[in-house]
Scaffold this motif. Sequence first.
Motif, PDB file in Angstrom:
ATOM      1  N   PRO A  22    -112.872  15.348  10.478  1.00  0.00           N
ATOM      2  CA  PRO A  22    -112.342  16.667  10.891  1.00  0.00           C
ATOM      3  C   PRO A  22    -111.304  17.247   9.943  1.00  0.00           C
ATOM      4  N   GLU A  23    -110.403  16.399   9.412  1.00  0.00           N
ATOM      5  CA  GLU A  23    -109.355  16.928   8.538  1.00  0.00           C
ATOM      6  C   GLU A  23    -109.921  17.463   7.227  1.00  0.00           C
ATOM      7  N   GLU A  24    -111.024  16.897   6.738  1.00  0.00           N
ATOM      8  CA  GLU A  24    -111.608  17.338   5.475  1.00  0.00           C
ATOM      9  C   GLU A  24    -112.441  18.607   5.637  1.00  0.00           C
ATOM     10  N   VAL A  25    -112.886  18.871   6.841  1.00  0.00           N
ATOM     11  CA  VAL A  25    -113.658  20.087   7.095  1.00  0.00           C
ATOM     12  C   VAL A  25    -112.814  21.327   6.804  1.00  0.00           C
ATOM     13  N   GLN A  26    -111.503  21.221   7.042  1.00  0.00           N
ATOM     14  CA  GLN A  26    -110.595  22.351   6.864  1.00  0.00           C
ATOM     15  C   GLN A  26    -110.121  22.510   5.426  1.00  0.00           C
ATOM     16  N   TRP A  27    -110.484  21.603   4.558  1.00  0.00           N
ATOM     17  CA  TRP A  27    -110.023  21.672   3.173  1.00  0.00           C
ATOM     18  C   TRP A  27    -110.601  22.890   2.451  1.00  0.00           C
ATOM     19  N   SER A  28    -109.811  23.431   1.534  1.00  0.00           N
ATOM     20  CA  SER A  28    -110.308  24.495   0.663  1.00  0.00           C
ATOM     21  C   SER A  28    -111.173  23.862  -0.436  1.00  0.00           C
ATOM     22  N   HIS A  29    -111.842  24.695  -1.200  1.00  0.00           N
ATOM     23  CA  HIS A  29    -112.639  24.182  -2.310  1.00  0.00           C
ATOM     24  C   HIS A  29    -111.764  23.444  -3.317  1.00  0.00           C
ATOM     25  N   TYR A  30    -110.555  23.931  -3.503  1.00  0.00           N
ATOM     26  CA  TYR A  30    -109.632  23.289  -4.442  1.00  0.00           C
ATOM     27  C   TYR A  30    -109.233  21.905  -3.940  1.00  0.00           C
ATOM     28  N   GLU A  31    -108.955  21.818  -2.666  1.00  0.00           N
ATOM     29  CA  GLU A  31    -108.591  20.526  -2.086  1.00  0.00           C
ATOM     30  C   GLU A  31    -109.769  19.559  -2.129  1.00  0.00           C
ATOM     31  N   ALA A  32    -110.966  20.065  -1.939  1.00  0.00           N
ATOM     32  CA  ALA A  32    -112.151  19.198  -1.983  1.00  0.00           C
ATOM     33  C   ALA A  32    -112.316  18.566  -3.358  1.00  0.00           C
ATOM     34  N   LEU A  33    -111.955  19.322  -4.407  1.00  0.00           N
ATOM     35  CA  LEU A  33    -112.067  18.794  -5.769  1.00  0.00           C
ATOM     36  C   LEU A  33    -110.790  18.104  -6.232  1.00  0.00           C
ATOM     37  N   GLY A  34    -109.728  18.214  -5.419  1.00  0.00           N
ATOM     38  CA  GLY A  34    -108.462  17.563  -5.779  1.00  0.00           C
ATOM     39  C   GLY A  34    -107.741  18.243  -6.915  1.00  0.00           C
ATOM     40  N   ILE A  35    -107.795  19.575  -6.986  1.00  0.00           N
ATOM     41  CA  ILE A  35    -107.149  20.333  -8.053  1.00  0.00           C
ATOM     42  C   ILE A  35    -106.290  21.441  -7.458  1.00  0.00           C
ATOM     43  N   CYS A  36    -105.443  22.046  -8.292  1.00  0.00           N
ATOM     44  CA  CYS A  36    -104.606  23.147  -7.831  1.00  0.00           C
ATOM     45  C   CYS A  36    -105.348  24.465  -7.996  1.00  0.00           C
ATOM     46  N   GLN A  37    -104.822  25.520  -7.386  1.00  0.00           N
ATOM     47  CA  GLN A  37    -105.497  26.815  -7.414  1.00  0.00           C
ATOM     48  C   GLN A  37    -105.455  27.477  -8.783  1.00  0.00           C
ATOM     49  N   LYS A  38    -104.592  26.998  -9.676  1.00  0.00           N
ATOM     50  CA  LYS A  38    -104.516  27.564 -11.020  1.00  0.00           C
ATOM     51  C   LYS A  38    -105.295  26.726 -12.027  1.00  0.00           C
ATOM     52  N   ALA A  39    -106.129  25.829 -11.541  1.00  0.00           N
ATOM     53  CA  ALA A  39    -106.899  24.949 -12.426  1.00  0.00           C
ATOM     54  C   ALA A  39    -107.789  25.763 -13.365  1.00  0.00           C
ATOM     55  N   ALA A  41    -111.134  26.298 -15.999  1.00  0.00           N
ATOM     56  CA  ALA A  41    -112.568  26.012 -15.855  1.00  0.00           C
ATOM     57  C   ALA A  41    -112.873  24.581 -16.290  1.00  0.00           C
ATOM     58  N   ALA A  42    -112.201  24.127 -17.355  1.00  0.00           N
ATOM     59  CA  ALA A  42    -112.428  22.761 -17.837  1.00  0.00           C
ATOM     60  C   ALA A  42    -111.954  21.729 -16.807  1.00  0.00           C
ATOM     61  N   GLU A  43    -110.819  22.010 -16.157  1.00  0.00           N
ATOM     62  CA  GLU A  43    -110.295  21.087 -15.141  1.00  0.00           C
ATOM     63  C   GLU A  43    -111.202  21.055 -13.915  1.00  0.00           C
ATOM     64  N   ILE A  44    -111.761  22.199 -13.556  1.00  0.00           N
ATOM     65  CA  ILE A  44    -112.692  22.261 -12.417  1.00  0.00           C
ATOM     66  C   ILE A  44    -113.939  21.429 -12.714  1.00  0.00           C
ATOM     67  N   LYS A  45    -114.474  21.589 -13.920  1.00  0.00           N
ATOM     68  CA  LYS A  45    -115.685  20.855 -14.309  1.00  0.00           C
ATOM     69  C   LYS A  45    -115.428  19.350 -14.337  1.00  0.00           C
ATOM     70  N   LYS A  46    -114.298  18.957 -14.888  1.00  0.00           N
ATOM     71  CA  LYS A  46    -113.949  17.539 -14.973  1.00  0.00           C
ATOM     72  C   LYS A  46    -113.799  16.945 -13.577  1.00  0.00           C
ATOM     73  N   ALA A  47    -113.119  17.686 -12.677  1.00  0.00           N
ATOM     74  CA  ALA A  47    -112.926  17.200 -11.309  1.00  0.00           C
ATOM     75  C   ALA A  47    -114.259  17.063 -10.587  1.00  0.00           C
ATOM     76  N   TYR A  48    -115.153  18.016 -10.829  1.00  0.00           N
ATOM     77  CA  TYR A  48    -116.468  17.960 -10.178  1.00  0.00           C
ATOM     78  C   TYR A  48    -117.248  16.725 -10.602  1.00  0.00           C
ATOM     79  N   TYR A  49    -117.296  16.458 -11.901  1.00  0.00           N
ATOM     80  CA  TYR A  49    -118.057  15.290 -12.374  1.00  0.00           C
ATOM     81  C   TYR A  49    -117.435  13.987 -11.873  1.00  0.00           C
ATOM     82  N   THR A  50    -116.102  13.964 -11.818  1.00  0.00           N
ATOM     83  CA  THR A  50    -115.426  12.757 -11.323  1.00  0.00           C
ATOM     84  C   THR A  50    -115.741  12.517  -9.850  1.00  0.00           C
ATOM     85  N   LYS A  51    -115.626  13.576  -9.054  1.00  0.00           N
ATOM     86  CA  LYS A  51    -115.865  13.452  -7.607  1.00  0.00           C
ATOM     87  C   LYS A  51    -117.343  13.205  -7.301  1.00  0.00           C
TER      88      LYS A  51
END
Length: 284
Positions: A22-39, A41-51
């Motif tokens: 239940p707690e993860e359902v409320q997460w934002s896309h940023y929280e799901a990837l474990g990044i900040c909102q100012k991430a 494009a490279a940081e987003i891609k890296k987080a996606y492949y890691t996760k």
Amino acid sequence: QQQQQQQQQQQQQQKVSQPLPPEEVQWSHYEALGICQKATAAEIKKAYYTKSRMFHPDKAHDDPFATARFQRVAEAYGVLSNLAKRTQYDATLIVQQACGKTGAPPDPRATAFVSRHCQLGREVSAVQIEARHVLYVLGANGVQLQQLKMSSGADILILHPAPHLAATALLAGAEVAITRAKTLISDLIAEISGLKAPKDGVILIVPRQGHLRMSQLSQNLAALYLQFGAVARFITDERIVVQGGMRIPQAVVQIQWMVEWRATILLHTGQKMDPWEYAHNCEA
């Protein structure tokens, strides 16, 4: 043995196909990837492949939520890796966060405000304002708000859904302009609350011993303007602000006489002076 293996496979499939906690359902896309909102494009891609490697069902055999988390990460990346989708998502997220803190439903004006500035590539931020301070921040006919906009260089939208609820100020513009706007709003509220003296005045902090004379003082504050051209008013039961005009020291002396020279003087700089030190400085 074959039947036992099939049962184990079925159990494994059931295990990895459980929905998100239940707690993860409320997460934002940023929280799901474990990044900040100012991430970036490279940081987003890296987080996606890691996760995605971490939650891949073929590898995360011990995680009962692996499939759901893998799908959630893919969904988040699908939005944040697309500039247009990310811009729209950021606007929606900011409005939800801003309105959610006040307990009010999303405001169409907020959505339009945030979307417009996000599309222009501007920063958007939000600050909360207590209900009792909203009218002062707006000013008569919105004059104070216009001054805040001009002084800070930021666009500002005040959302005040109901008199008893806190308001949200949406700020948009360059990062330096938003920082300046936050400082100006904070200083204004501090002045309203009697925590900071105005630039064109001082605050008198009257100790408990001088409270007996306060009722007499309240009857004479209006006369101070006629006599010295300075406006004096109570901010709290123990704080009096005196501002405007060229004869503030004389107005302060008159008030000090009424409270038996007990009030401490708070300057705009934050410095505090005892009555005699302030009088001496004014004479000098």
